[in-house]
Design an enzyme around this catalytic site. Structure first.
Site, PDB file in Angstrom:
ATOM      1  CD  GLN A   7      -2.907   1.049   0.081  1.00 35.10           C
ATOM      2  OE1 GLN A   7      -3.359  -0.017  -0.284  1.00 35.10           O
ATOM      3  NE2 GLN A   7      -3.214   2.183  -0.512  1.00 35.10           N
ATOM      4  CB  SER A   8       3.991   2.226   1.734  1.00 36.44           C
ATOM      5  OG  SER A   8       4.802   1.152   1.306  1.00 36.44           O
TER       6      SER A   8
END
EC number: 3.1.-.-
Length: 618
Positions: A213-214
């Site tokens: 997700q980052s």
């Protein structure tokens, strides 16, 4: 017969394999030496890439667009020999988009085996026999009883340049860390035994999407706000904390171990150095794993530990040197051919293919070079840039507003342009084809359920709903959402004579059926019955709610009684001939058919029994 570091044959009499480097490079020009020094097993395309990278002042691989430490030869060769780089090399040669590190990680995490993904992208090699003859720089060669063997160079301790008998006498102690996506596994080996191990998994990447997700948040599209994105973001942070906690707890062991094998994405490596484990970025003990690994788990770590100890046999020393001599001559001739062709053609791009048709060719015919096929590919002609007055930043913001369904922000974004650019911007909204699928803004709006922007593009911008993307689908087919499809259908109702609706795949709206008097009467009766059932259901729901409130009040009243009051109430009901109280003596809920009992008390669960005993120890 397979050999390992534990084979008794290598306990003594091991000698390093030496190459006469002066003789090998004799007569070679500077350009040829650069090509010949690329001792890898990735074929000619890899050697050309090596030459190109050495001539530039950069810390990024131009093929994969990812950071590479060019100061560390082992890391550099490991990257060029990886499946990730070879895949992107072939895709770039075929004018295909290259994979990012996150996308390729997603492919490795997918349900399909990596072998099938290689077949999909056409990763087949015609140079296997040629590659096998090259001397890989990531292996250390040695001689035993006239035969040549090799082990991974990564297993040598700090300060060791060659293999010796000591390599086989000592235990293979090391620490191995595997991290891919949300899967993490780590283990330490001492005295040839796994002493500590840990593995876990967290949900940090969408299935089959690739990338944590980052990485998605830092991709320029903004941080997603969905519940799934927040969960993945939280899990990723917790995962980093868990890994650092594990390494901190192993600190004393990690400081003693001679080797540290780490396999993870480049953007995750700092996590290991930030932990309080005594490991620094330039720690000489850190090694890469010189082969592909599967999903991280303890079994995979055990398999890696076994594979790192494998000793490869290459035959007799004389035969091995003869093969090296033949390969050296072939590479010299090919280097001269490539260097001369490059000077001659200037801006041409070259793809060199190797053929083994001359394996049995007489040595006297060495000057013949028909086994080298050189194809030249002209650079594609420069395409005319459409909408030149709209810069990339403006286009990226437009795309983000559409994905976020921010129609008001989109209109303000358009209004910020000069009047002479407005017509060009509207033409861009109508006709732009967005890579990689050549989607229009109607496709993007429909696929992302951006209903406000969809209406804006249909009704105000007048986008063509019949334009198809790279997959041959119109915007209507890009979404499965019924509300989005209803917008397209309503647009067709308002503009029935606008064009050929068959090309848009938008169906005709359902026509209202005229009902007879009898059908209308039956429909009215059904509605009346449905309304009565609904009313009865509401009445029953209210009665249940009322009983629940009364039950809660009775339960609370019983719980608030003291022990003396409860006993007195039970005695009074027994003397009055009333049934006993069927409530838990501790929490007041109604008792199950078979309650828990001790002394003369009844309880609904063992936890209530324990709480009562704790409150009344006597």
């Amino acid at each position: 017969m397979g050999f390992t570091l534990k084979s008794l044959e290598f306990l003594q009499g091991v000698e390093p394999f030496r190459i006469d480097e002066n003789h090998e490079n004799e007569g070679a020009s500077e350009e040829e030496e650069v090509l010949i020094s690329a001792e890898t097993d990735a074929g000619m395309s890899l050697m050309l890439e090596w030459k190109m990278r050495l001539s530039e002042d950069s810390d990024q691989c131009t093929t994969c667009n990812c950071p590479v430490d060019f100061g560390d030869r082992a890391v550099l060769l490991e990257h060029y020999q990886s499946l990730f780089h070879r895949t992107n090399t072939l895709r770039k040669a075929r004018n295909m988009t290259v994979y990012t590190e996150e996308d390729f990680e997603g492919i490795e995490n997918s349900e399909n085996d990596l072998t099938s993904s290689q077949t999909t992208i056409g990763l087949e090699s015609d140079d296997e026999e040629f590659d096998a003859l090259l001397l890989p720089a990531n292996r250390s060669f040695f001689i035993k009883n006239g035969s040549v063997f090799s082990v991974p160079r990564n297993i040598l301790h700090v300060g060791e340049r060659d293999v010796s008998s000591v390599t086989f006498l000592r235990p293979f102690d090391c620490a191995i860390f595997l991290w891919n996506g949300g899967h993490f596994a780590a283990a330490m080996f001492e005295n040839d035994k796994m002493t500590v191990q840990k593995s876990f998994h967290r949900y940090v990447a969408r299935a089959k999407q690739g990338g944590v997700q980052s990485q998605h948040d830092s991709g320029g599209k903004g941080a997603a706000k969905s519940a799934g994105a927040q969960l993945r973001r939280y899990n990723e942070q917790k995962m980093k904390e868990e890994i650092q906690s594990i390494m901190s707890s192993w600190k004393s062991r990690l400081q003693k171990t001679p080797l540290l094998f780490i396999r993870c994405a480049a953007y995750h490596r700092n996590i290991f150095f930030e932990a309080d484990a005594g490991i620094e970025t330039r720690d000489d003990r850190i090694r890469t794993i010189p082969f592909e690994t599967k999903r991280p788990n303890i079994d995979e770590i055990s398999d890696c530990w076994q594979r790192l100890q494998q000793v490869s046999e290459h035959g007799a020393e004389s035969d091995f040197r003869a093969e090296m001599l033949e390969v050296r001559e072939k590479r010299k001739k090919l280097a001269r051919k490539v260097a001369g062709k490059k000077r001659k053609d200037g801006g041409m791009q070259m793809i060199c293919e190797w053929s083994d048709d001359d394996e049995n060719e007489d040595i006297s015919k060495e000057k013949k070079t028909h086994h080298i096929k050189v194809r030249t590919i002209k650079k594609p002609e420069e395409t005319v840039v459409q909408w030149p007055r709209l810069d990339d930043e403006w286009r990226q913001k437009t795309y983000n507003y559409v994905r976020q369904d921010s129609v008001e922000a989109l209109k303000e974004h358009l209004a910020s342009l000069n009047e002479d650019v407005t017509s060009e911007a509207n033409d861009y909204l109508r006709n732009a084809k967005i890579p990689p699928n050549r989607s229009t803004f109607l496709h993007v709006s429909a696929a992302n359920d951006a209903r406000k922007c969809l209406k804006y593009f249909l009704e105000e911008v007048n986008c063509d709903s019949s334009t198809k993307d790279g997959a041959g689908l119109p915007p209507y087919s890009s979404s499965a959402n019924s509300d989005v499809k209803s917008i397209f259908i309503d647009y067709r109702v308002k503009n029935e004579t606008a064009g050929n609706w068959a090309r848009t795949h938008i169906p005709e709206p359902k026509k209202k059926v005229e009902l007879t008097e009898e059908q209308e009467r039956e429909q009215a009766e059904r509605k009346k019955e449905k309304k009565a059932r609904q009313k009865e259901k509401e009445k029953l729901k209210k009665e249940i709610a009322k009983r629940d409130v009364e039950e809660m009040e009775e339960r609370q009243k019983y719980v608030n009684m003291s022990e003396r009051e409860k006993r007195a109430l039970a005695v009074d009901r027994r003397l009055a001939g009333l049934p006993p109280i069927l409530r838990c003596h501790q929490c007041g809920v109604q008792l199950p058919p078979t309650p828990f009992q001790y002394s003369h008390y009844n309880f609904c669960s063992t936890s209530c029994v324990a709480e009562h005993r704790k409150a009344n120890p006597q």
